[in-house]
Design a protein around this motif. Structure first.
Motif, short mmCIF file in Angstrom:
data_model
loop_
_atom_site.label_atom_id
_atom_site.label_comp_id
_atom_site.label_asym_id
_atom_site.label_seq_id
_atom_site.Cartn_x
_atom_site.Cartn_y
_atom_site.Cartn_z
N ILE A 332 -19.86 -0.18 124.25
CA ILE A 332 -20.91 -0.59 123.27
C ILE A 332 -20.42 -1.19 121.87
O ILE A 332 -19.80 -0.51 121.27
CB ILE A 332 -21.94 0.80 123.05
N MET A 333 -20.89 -2.32 121.52
CA MET A 333 -20.91 -3.03 120.16
C MET A 333 -22.19 -3.43 119.73
O MET A 333 -22.78 -4.27 120.33
CB MET A 333 -19.98 -4.12 120.46
N VAL A 334 -22.44 -2.73 118.77
CA VAL A 334 -23.90 -3.17 118.10
C VAL A 334 -23.60 -4.24 117.05
O VAL A 334 -22.82 -3.90 116.05
CB VAL A 334 -24.39 -1.89 117.64
N PRO A 335 -23.99 -5.32 117.19
CA PRO A 335 -24.02 -6.37 116.16
C PRO A 335 -24.61 -5.97 114.94
O PRO A 335 -25.81 -5.52 114.87
CB PRO A 335 -24.63 -7.56 116.76
N THR A 336 -24.03 -6.04 113.64
CA THR A 336 -24.60 -5.71 112.28
C THR A 336 -24.21 -6.93 111.54
O THR A 336 -23.75 -7.97 111.97
CB THR A 336 -23.95 -4.64 111.80
N LEU A 337 -24.79 -7.09 110.50
CA LEU A 337 -24.63 -7.95 109.47
C LEU A 337 -23.16 -8.26 109.26
O LEU A 337 -22.61 -9.23 109.06
CB LEU A 337 -25.37 -7.86 108.03
N ASP A 338 -22.43 -7.13 109.00
CA ASP A 338 -20.88 -7.19 108.47
C ASP A 338 -20.22 -7.85 109.86
O ASP A 338 -19.31 -8.39 109.73
CB ASP A 338 -20.48 -5.79 108.18
N THR A 339 -20.45 -7.39 110.95
CA THR A 339 -19.52 -7.86 112.32
C THR A 339 -20.03 -9.52 112.43
O THR A 339 -18.99 -10.22 112.74
CB THR A 339 -20.13 -7.13 113.59
N VAL A 340 -21.15 -9.99 112.52
CA VAL A 340 -21.69 -11.38 112.36
C VAL A 340 -21.03 -11.98 111.39
O VAL A 340 -20.39 -13.07 111.76
CB VAL A 340 -23.04 -11.37 112.35
N ARG A 341 -20.92 -11.71 109.94
CA ARG A 341 -20.31 -12.24 109.17
C ARG A 341 -18.71 -12.46 109.36
O ARG A 341 -18.21 -13.44 109.10
CB ARG A 341 -20.64 -11.64 107.90
#
Length: 375
Positions: A332-341
């Protein structure tokens, strides 16, 4: 180096120590004096693997890295042939390993190994060079035996690297715009981040901005050029000045301001926007060319959309969560603002021939983002 068989080249990273050594070796070789350099990091391996180890029970001798190189390089030179051989210690100098070299550095020029073997330094054919950041861990006994050469990074600076990089840009129109932008932004921004000089004319000083990982002036410029090269590709062939300026400000934000802690990012963002002199738009949605967004705390919270030529918040680029196909909790990997950036930053410099090192104060995304990119 013609009178000393041991020389220490001291200076911070980016000063040109390695370039000086390689230039000397190439110059001597071109003058019919073949030059060989054996480079090792003595702090990378244990002392037993560096000098060798004598088994106390069986008395079997295991040769070390340094002892093997030292023995080979001090073999006699064939008659009628002249050459130079250097062993370069590229690493910290401390008493843990260098005290065993004191007998080599003094007039005896003898390396005594744990098995009792003695190897004489064949000077002037062979010499030793220490390439070191500083001498805070070296003893006076070691320092007094060596010749000293200090290389100051300020003597060369970052300007030659930037000039070379700009000269290699294939598009002349883009090159001219980048020259104007670097003259307007770069020196003042570097002085503000590294030295804390807010205004050189009035000598307005502040505390240097705090970085997660300390970076030199040259390292900041190298990072900026790497990011610019990843965005201003030949395929895009961008020559429009407002568009290049927006890309330049984006790259400045993530190069000079990328390693800053959050409070320092806010300071740098305020300084950069003031230096840019563009209208600030206090709007949360998209902002066009010739303007800078000002609704969110810093420009680190915005991405620049090449297709629409607009600034927009990173939050708009976060995809919807998709459950893993295998259903495992570990997947499970939930995309967040920090991971996308962070993933965008890694992707943007993926094609550049330089290593990447994600840095942060504390975060799990340092390990997560490379994994997301691979998948």
């Amino acid at each position: 180096m013609m009178t000393r068989h041991t020389t220490m080249i001291v200076g911070p990273t980016g000063g040109g120590k390695t370039v000086c050594l390689t230039t000397m070796a190439r110059a001597q070789t071109s003058l019919n004096l073949p030059t060989k350099m054996h480079i090792i990091n003595p702090k990378a391996i244990p002392i037993s693997e560096l000098y060798g180890e004598l088994d106390p029970t069986t008395r079997d001798w295991t040769d070390g890295l340094l002892s093997n190189i030292f023995r080979e390089m001090n073999k006699p030179v064939p008659e009628g042939r002249d050459e130079r051989r250097y062993i370069v210690y590229d690493g910290d100098v401390d008493a843990v390993w260098v005290e065993n070299m004191n007998s080599v550095m003094d007039d005896n020029k003898l390396l005594t190994l744990p098995n009792g073997e003695r190897i004489r330094l064949n000077f002037p054919t062979c010499s030793m060079i220490f390439e070191v950041y500083d001498l805070q861990y070296a003893s006076p006994a070691t320092i007094s035996r060596c010749g000293m050469v200090y290389v100051d990074p300020k003597d060369i600076g970052w300007q030659p690297f930037l000039w070379k990089w700009l000269e290699e840009r294939p598009n002349a129109a883009e090159q001219a715009v980048l020259r104007d932008l670097t003259e307007h932004f770069l020196e003042t921004c570097i002085d503000y981040v590294v030295e804390g000089i807010e205004d050189k004319a009035s000598m307005t000083l502040v505390e240097p901005l705090r970085q997660v990982v300390p970076m030199s002036n040259l390292a900041l410029v190298q990072q900026l050029c790497t990011m610019l090269a990843s965005q201003l590709t030949e395929e895009r062939a961008i020559t429009d000045k407002p568009l290049i300026e927006a890309i330049f400000i984006l790259c400045l934000t993530w190069s000079l301001g990328g390693a800053l802690v959050q409070p320092a990012r806010v300071q740098f963002d305020t300084f950069l926007k003031k230096r840019a002199g563009l209208p600030l738009v206090d709007r949360a949605d998209e902002v066009g060319l010739g303007q800078l967004p000002h609704k969110l705390p810093t420009l680190h919270d915005y991405l620049f959309d090449f297709e629409e030529r607009k600034w927009r918040p990173w939050a708009t680029a976060v995809p919807e969560y998709a459950p893993p196909a295998d259903g495992k909790f570990s997947s499970i990997m939930v995309p967040t603002l920090d991971t996308v950036r962070s993933t965008w930053i890694l992707d943007s410099i993926n094609e550049a021939p330089t290593p990447e090192r994600p840095t942060a104060e504390y975060s799990t995304e340092q390990a997560l983002c490379p994994q997301l990119r691979v998948e």
